[in-house]
Motif scaffolding. Structure first.
Motif, PDB file in Angstrom:
ATOM      1  N   ILE A   1       0.634  -1.594  -0.309  1.00 29.69           N
ATOM      2  CA  ILE A   1      -0.268  -0.252   0.090  1.00 29.69           C
ATOM      3  C   ILE A   1       1.016   1.200  -0.020  1.00 29.69           C
ATOM      4  O   ILE A   1       1.334   1.955   1.061  1.00 29.69           O
ATOM      5  N   VAL A   2       0.777   1.853  -1.168  1.00 27.72           N
ATOM      6  CA  VAL A   2       1.945   3.344  -1.069  1.00 27.72           C
ATOM      7  C   VAL A   2       0.691   4.790  -1.045  1.00 27.72           C
ATOM      8  O   VAL A   2      -0.564   4.836  -1.537  1.00 27.72           O
ATOM      9  N   SER A   3       1.685   5.483   0.074  1.00 30.06           N
ATOM     10  CA  SER A   3       1.017   6.741   0.585  1.00 30.06           C
ATOM     11  C   SER A   3       1.279   7.391   0.373  1.00 30.06           C
ATOM     12  O   SER A   3       0.906   8.959   0.829  1.00 30.06           O
ATOM     13  N   ASP A   4       2.595   7.502  -0.379  1.00 31.23           N
ATOM     14  CA  ASP A   4       4.021   8.511  -0.882  1.00 31.23           C
ATOM     15  C   ASP A   4       3.944   9.333  -2.022  1.00 31.23           C
ATOM     16  O   ASP A   4       4.075   8.212  -2.445  1.00 31.23           O
ATOM     17  N   PRO A   5       3.655  10.729  -1.907  1.00 34.98           N
ATOM     18  CA  PRO A   5       4.015  11.509  -3.564  1.00 34.98           C
ATOM     19  C   PRO A   5       5.086  10.835  -4.309  1.00 34.98           C
ATOM     20  O   PRO A   5       5.078  10.242  -5.204  1.00 34.98           O
ATOM     21  N   SER A   6       6.523  10.720  -3.731  1.00 35.37           N
ATOM     22  CA  SER A   6       7.438  10.616  -4.400  1.00 35.37           C
ATOM     23  C   SER A   6       8.036   9.226  -4.475  1.00 35.37           C
ATOM     24  O   SER A   6       8.281   8.544  -5.697  1.00 35.37           O
ATOM     25  N   ILE A   7       6.745   7.990  -3.945  1.00 35.07           N
ATOM     26  CA  ILE A   7       6.574   6.211  -4.482  1.00 35.07           C
ATOM     27  C   ILE A   7       5.822   6.005  -5.309  1.00 35.07           C
ATOM     28  O   ILE A   7       5.400   5.966  -6.397  1.00 35.07           O
ATOM     29  N   ALA A   8       4.369   7.005  -5.029  1.00 30.57           N
ATOM     30  CA  ALA A   8       3.721   7.251  -6.264  1.00 30.57           C
ATOM     31  C   ALA A   8       4.001   7.827  -7.822  1.00 30.57           C
ATOM     32  O   ALA A   8       3.959   7.269  -8.680  1.00 30.57           O
ATOM     33  N   LYS A   9       5.418   9.087  -7.279  1.00 29.19           N
ATOM     34  CA  LYS A   9       5.575   9.592  -8.798  1.00 29.19           C
ATOM     35  C   LYS A   9       6.413   8.299  -9.329  1.00 29.19           C
ATOM     36  O   LYS A   9       7.183   7.942 -10.763  1.00 29.19           O
ATOM     37  N   HIS A  10       7.282   7.529  -8.734  1.00 27.29           N
ATOM     38  CA  HIS A  10       8.715   6.839  -9.243  1.00 27.29           C
ATOM     39  C   HIS A  10       7.649   5.766 -10.172  1.00 27.29           C
ATOM     40  O   HIS A  10       7.773   5.183 -11.153  1.00 27.29           O
ATOM     41  N   ILE A  11       6.551   5.117  -9.321  1.00 29.09           N
ATOM     42  CA  ILE A  11       5.802   4.155 -10.125  1.00 29.09           C
ATOM     43  C   ILE A  11       5.032   4.192 -11.496  1.00 29.09           C
ATOM     44  O   ILE A  11       5.006   4.207 -12.392  1.00 29.09           O
ATOM     45  N   LEU A  12       4.569   5.739 -11.416  1.00 30.79           N
ATOM     46  CA  LEU A  12       3.634   5.792 -12.670  1.00 30.79           C
ATOM     47  C   LEU A  12       4.293   7.035 -13.408  1.00 30.79           C
ATOM     48  O   LEU A  12       3.838   6.288 -14.306  1.00 30.79           O
ATOM     49  N   LYS A  13       5.163   6.928 -12.528  1.00 33.42           N
ATOM     50  CA  LYS A  13       5.804   8.353 -14.021  1.00 33.42           C
ATOM     51  C   LYS A  13       7.120   7.976 -14.438  1.00 33.42           C
ATOM     52  O   LYS A  13       7.859   7.339 -15.339  1.00 33.42           O
ATOM     53  N   ASP A  14       8.225   7.903 -13.430  1.00 34.25           N
ATOM     54  CA  ASP A  14       9.710   8.120 -13.431  1.00 34.25           C
ATOM     55  C   ASP A  14      10.276   6.031 -14.143  1.00 34.25           C
ATOM     56  O   ASP A  14      10.741   6.237 -14.719  1.00 34.25           O
ATOM     57  N   ASN A  15       9.533   4.935 -13.108  1.00 34.63           N
ATOM     58  CA  ASN A  15      10.387   3.921 -14.075  1.00 34.63           C
ATOM     59  C   ASN A  15       8.479   3.076 -14.132  1.00 34.63           C
ATOM     60  O   ASN A  15       8.061   2.089 -13.560  1.00 34.63           O
ATOM     61  N   SER A  16       7.226   4.162 -14.897  1.00 31.77           N
ATOM     62  CA  SER A  16       7.022   2.810 -15.477  1.00 31.77           C
ATOM     63  C   SER A  16       6.504   1.282 -16.158  1.00 31.77           C
ATOM     64  O   SER A  16       5.730   1.558 -15.756  1.00 31.77           O
TER      65      SER A  16
END
Ligand code: HEM
Length: 513
Positions: A75-90
């Motif tokens: 369960i991810v609730s952290d903005p930088s982890i969300a960004k990593h999953i959705l954008k940087d390492n999608s």
């Protein structure tokens, strides 16, 4: 752990960068472990499942593992982890469970599709939602909302309460049918078999998304269950209708003179389907159907939920409603909104932005790792199922002042339209990265038009004696027992700014002559 953790402590004291000692700890076999919460399925089944996830987020932090028996989720609730999953390492993530659940209705449509199919379809579909198309849709939003206003007008005359959630669902179904494949469901007026079929399929998708066991996969059951038979019949009806619409549209395209160009749009039929066929999109009819069905569902339930929760929030916050009505009165007069009006309806837009913060649709984004990765300093394996809780990101008490308060003023009127980029992934109503919503502009305009036209004509109150509004989830957040409201016509005479302007002009012409 003894020796490796001593080394780690020593290294971090020496100021060695985190990345280095992550590598070093892996090499020593000393994996930092993701905090782990144990749950029971029943706890999650009984209420909107993202609520217990919020409590766990406050206890375990921005990433934790939730385990039920043999199953586990990150369960991810952290903005930088969300960004990593959705954008940087999608590239390292797929749609996972979501694609499995939605396969029966969306097949390889744009939302569940991954890899090459997704890339090809995204490239074909995005150009269809060009600016000229979205602008043309504003008229459609106005006409459809006007039909809803007529319905509410009748209810106001009869002094009957109305259940707004189902009306919003019909409003957005009528809009998306026209917008995607030029089909008039007319569901605000009549109940046809096709409308019922769409709802049968939607409910099934939602049931499957919260079901603990995939009964629809059990060999004999799947052939004899009356519920599944009904679902299959509904799917067949929708697919046949789509095939007819595709055939009809192909004939139109064949007969038309207009050459395809960048902002191509057929005035008589501006639909996405028409654009795709005219563009010469080389696609199987099954894939085309999957994409149309995907957009039908994506654009229907989400917008309906946004409108439902916006009106719920407005009923709780009369000062916001008053300010909203002031803006709408002064900008709109008594006409359907135009694109120029939409630019001026800034506060109305902030109301939608804020409603999407408090009630994100869907409240969680689903992914599965298809590669190894490191999230928040923790190495993760491939095959992990991940929920990014947008609900948690949007209500994080450290990020938002009075996080639970409906306060459109938190978004300055002269500031940028808030999105995932300018809010650094702490606000992502339309997702982010390559899989971001293709309908964000469309949906925002649709919601602004609907809210503006409705609050201009009516006041809305929670109906007396209505059951308390509670949440439940499928793909989007629904109410448990509807949104029952008393609708009254506005008593205040509408302000007509145009008239004042005209008087001024007359005066000045008198002076100059
Ligand atoms: C994707 C929200 C309206 C079509 C998404 C995603 C979100 C979202 C959060 C990302 C999902 C993910 O990353 O897993 C919304 C909301 C809407 C809305 C809140 C209304 C207020 C629409 C409309 C359309 C649409 C009107 C179609 C015209 C899509 C499609 C995708 C998508 C096709 C998948 C894109 C891809 O994977 O490449 N939407 N959406 N949405 N949305 Fe929307």
């Amino acid at each position: 752990t003894g020796f490796p953790s001593l080394v780690k402590k020593g290294l971090s004291k020496l100021g060695v960068p985190k990345e280095f000692f992550e590598f070093f700890s892996q090499w020593l076999g000393d994996y930092p472990r993701i905090p782990e919460a144990k749950g029971s399925i029943s706890a999650v089944r009984n209420e909107a499942f993202f609520i217990p996830l919020y409590e766990l987020f406050l206890t375990y932090g921005g990433i934790f593992r939730l385990t039920f028996g043999p199953k586990s989720f990150l369960i991810v609730s952290d903005p930088s982890i969300a960004k990593h999953i959705l954008k940087d390492n999608s590239k390292a993530y797929s749609k996972g469970i979501l694609a499995e659940i939605l396969d029966f209705v969306m097949g390889k449509g744009l939302i569940p599709a991954d890899g090459e199919i997704w890339r090809v379809r995204r490239r074909a579909i995005v150009p269809a939602l060009h600016q000229k198309y979205v602008a043309a849709m504003i008229g459609l939003f106005g006409q459809a909302t006007d039909r809803l206003c007529k319905k509410l007008d009748a209810a106001a005359s009869d002094g009957e309460d109305v259940e707004m959630e189902s009306l919003f669902s019909r409003l957005t179904l009528d809009i998306i049918g026209k917008a995607v494949f030029n089909y008039d469901f007319d569901s605000l007026t009549v109940d046809t078999g096709i409308v019922e079929a769409v709802y049968t399929v939607l409910r099934e998708a939602e049931d499957r998304s919260v079901a603990p066991i995939p009964v629809w996969e059990i060999p004999i059951w799947k052939d004899i269950s009356p519920k599944l038979k009904k679902v299959n019949a509904a799917l067949k009806l929708i697919n046949d209708t789509l095939d007819d619409l595709i055939a009809l549209c192909k004939r139109m395209v064949d007969e038309e003179e207009l050459q395809f160009h960048e902002e191509y749009m057929n005035e008589k039929d501006p639909s996405i389907l028409h654009f795709l066929l005219a563009s010469g999109d080389e696609v199987s009819s099954k894939q085309l159907r999957d994409d149309l069905m995907t957009m039908l569902i994506a654009g229907h339930e989400t917008s309906a939920a946004v409108l439902t929760w916006t009106f719920y929030l407005l009923s709780k916050e009369p000062s916001v409603m008053a300010k909203l009505q002031d803006e709408v009165d002064s900008v709109l007069g008594d006409r359907f909104p135009t694109i120029e009006d939409l630019k001026k309806l800034r506060y109305t837009t902030r109301v939608i932005n804020e409603s999407l913060r408090l009630y994100p649709q869907p409240p969680v984004l689903i992914r599965r790792s298809i590669d190894e990765d490191v999230l928040g300093g923790y190495p993760i394996k491939r095959g992990e199922d991940i929920f990014i809780s947008v609900w948690n990101l949007h209500r994080c008490p450290n990020r938002w002042e009075e996080a639970d308060k409906f306060n459109p003023e938190r978004w300055p009127l002269d500031g940028p339209n808030p999105n995932e980029t300018n809010q650094n992934y702490s606000y992502l109503p339309f997702g982010g990265g390559p899989r971001k919503c293709v309908g964000d502009m469309f949906a925002t305009f649709e919601n602004v038009v609907a809210v503006a036209m409705l609050v201009r004509r009516f006041d809305f109150q929670m109906a007396l004696g209505a059951p308390p509004v509670k949440m439940t989830t499928g793909a989007t957040i629904h109410t448990t027992e509807g949104l029952n409201m008393t609708v009254t016509r506005r008593t205040r005479p509408p302000v007509m700014p145009k008239l004042e302007m005209a008087t001024l002009e007359v005066d000045s012409s008198v002076n100059s002559s």
